[in-house]
Design an enzyme around this catalytic site. Structure first.
Site, short mmCIF file in Angstrom:
data_model
loop_
_atom_site.label_atom_id
_atom_site.label_comp_id
_atom_site.label_asym_id
_atom_site.label_seq_id
_atom_site.Cartn_x
_atom_site.Cartn_y
_atom_site.Cartn_z
N SER A 61 3.84 10.06 -0.73
CA SER A 61 4.35 11.04 -1.71
C SER A 61 3.70 12.41 -1.50
CB SER A 61 4.04 10.57 -3.13
OG SER A 61 4.57 9.28 -3.35
N1 SAH Z 1 1.88 4.91 -2.83
C1 SAH Z 1 2.28 5.14 -1.45
C2 SAH Z 1 3.70 5.64 -1.31
C3 SAH Z 1 4.62 4.51 -1.46
S1 SAH Z 1 6.25 4.68 -0.79
C4 SAH Z 1 1.34 6.09 -0.75
O1 SAH Z 1 0.43 6.63 -1.39
O2 SAH Z 1 1.49 6.28 0.47
C5 SAH Z 1 6.92 3.27 -1.60
C6 SAH Z 1 6.44 1.95 -1.06
O3 SAH Z 1 6.93 0.94 -1.92
C7 SAH Z 1 6.96 1.64 0.34
O4 SAH Z 1 5.88 1.39 1.18
C8 SAH Z 1 7.80 0.39 0.12
O5 SAH Z 1 7.75 -0.52 1.20
C9 SAH Z 1 7.17 -0.20 -1.12
N2 SAH Z 1 8.02 -1.14 -1.87
C10 SAH Z 1 9.36 -1.11 -2.06
N3 SAH Z 1 9.75 -2.14 -2.83
C11 SAH Z 1 8.63 -2.86 -3.13
C12 SAH Z 1 8.38 -4.04 -3.89
N4 SAH Z 1 9.35 -4.71 -4.49
N5 SAH Z 1 7.10 -4.47 -3.99
C13 SAH Z 1 6.08 -3.81 -3.38
N6 SAH Z 1 6.26 -2.70 -2.65
C14 SAH Z 1 7.51 -2.21 -2.54
#
Ligand code: SAH
Length: 210
Positions: A61
């Site tokens: 993000s």
């Molecule tokens: N917090 C992260 C950004 C996350 S992007 C950072 O600081 O870099 C969103 C993430 O959510 C992705 O890696 C994606 O694979 C994950 N995601 C999507 N659906 C999910 C689920 N049901 N459970 C866990 N993770 C999930």
């Protein structure tokens, strides 16, 4: 200009815009090097205020969003926090400097490995990254003081409400593919209280298909 100067410029910008408010949160942004959570080819963009690709079609993000969400969570040293969507591990790393422990769930196994390695490299020790579908929460470490969701959720799932302590809060982008509301749900003794904190755009939460 070096990384440290780039970082200080970004932090003054985020403070000036009101995204960063608390001194201890600003200090956490100083302690966790964002350049260790981005792809090598993006090293020089590490302190730009925009999201970056991290592989698997996912993104880290933008710093102002990490700042806003961290402030809204009011992290305390005694908090046990659950994160849904470890991604690069950066948000979990920032929180790890501000709370007691972070448990972060990641759907994509390769990203979970990446997050673990980034967190280890940057010296964030009180974070556990688990592979799984975070829409179910993570009952093994429940109850949580705070739950932060960093992928777009269609709703605040019952599992998250159940795994939250009274007095705790869930912060999640709730909505459809193109637009979500950054929603804070507090669990009080009289029930749940919801407040919207503006629009945002996150990658979608993925669910296991049956
Ligand atoms: N917090 C992260 C950004 C996350 S992007 C950072 O600081 O870099 C969103 C993430 O959510 C992705 O890696 C994606 O694979 C994950 N995601 C999507 N659906 C999910 C689920 N049901 N459970 C866990 N993770 C999930």
């Amino acid at each position: 200009m070096g990384m440290a100067e780039d970082r200080e410029m970004l932090l003054s910008k985020l403070a000036g815009e009101g995204h960063l408010k608390s001194e201890r949160i600003i200090e956490a942004f100083r302690e966790v090097p964002r350049e260790m959570f981005v792809q090598e080819s993006d090293m020089l963009n590490a302190y730009g205020d925009y999201p970056l690709q991290i592989g698997g079609g996912q993104t880290i993000s933008a710093p102002h969003m990490v700042a806003t969400m961290t402030e809204l969570l009011h992290p305390r040293k005694s908090d046990n926090v659950l994160e849904i969507g470890a991604g690069s591990g950066y948000q979990a790393g920032i929180l790890s400097k501000l709370v007691g422990s972070v448990c972060s769930i990641e759907f994509d196994a390769d990203l979970a490995v990446l997050a673990r390695s980034n967190l280890e490299k940057s010296g964030c020790t009180n974070v556990n990254v688990f592979i799984g579908d975070g829409s179910k929460g993570y009952p093994q470490y429940a109850p949580y003081d705070k739950i932060i969701v960093t992928c777009a959720a269609p709703e605040i799932f019952q599992s998250w409400k159940d795994q939250l302590k009274e007095g705790g809060a869930i912060l999640a982008p709730v909505g459809g593919f193109y637009h979500q509301d950054l929603t804070l749900l507090r669990k009080t003794k009289d029930g749940f209280v919801e407040k919207s904190h503006g629009g945002c755009v996150f990658v979608p939460l993925r669910q296991e298909t049956v």
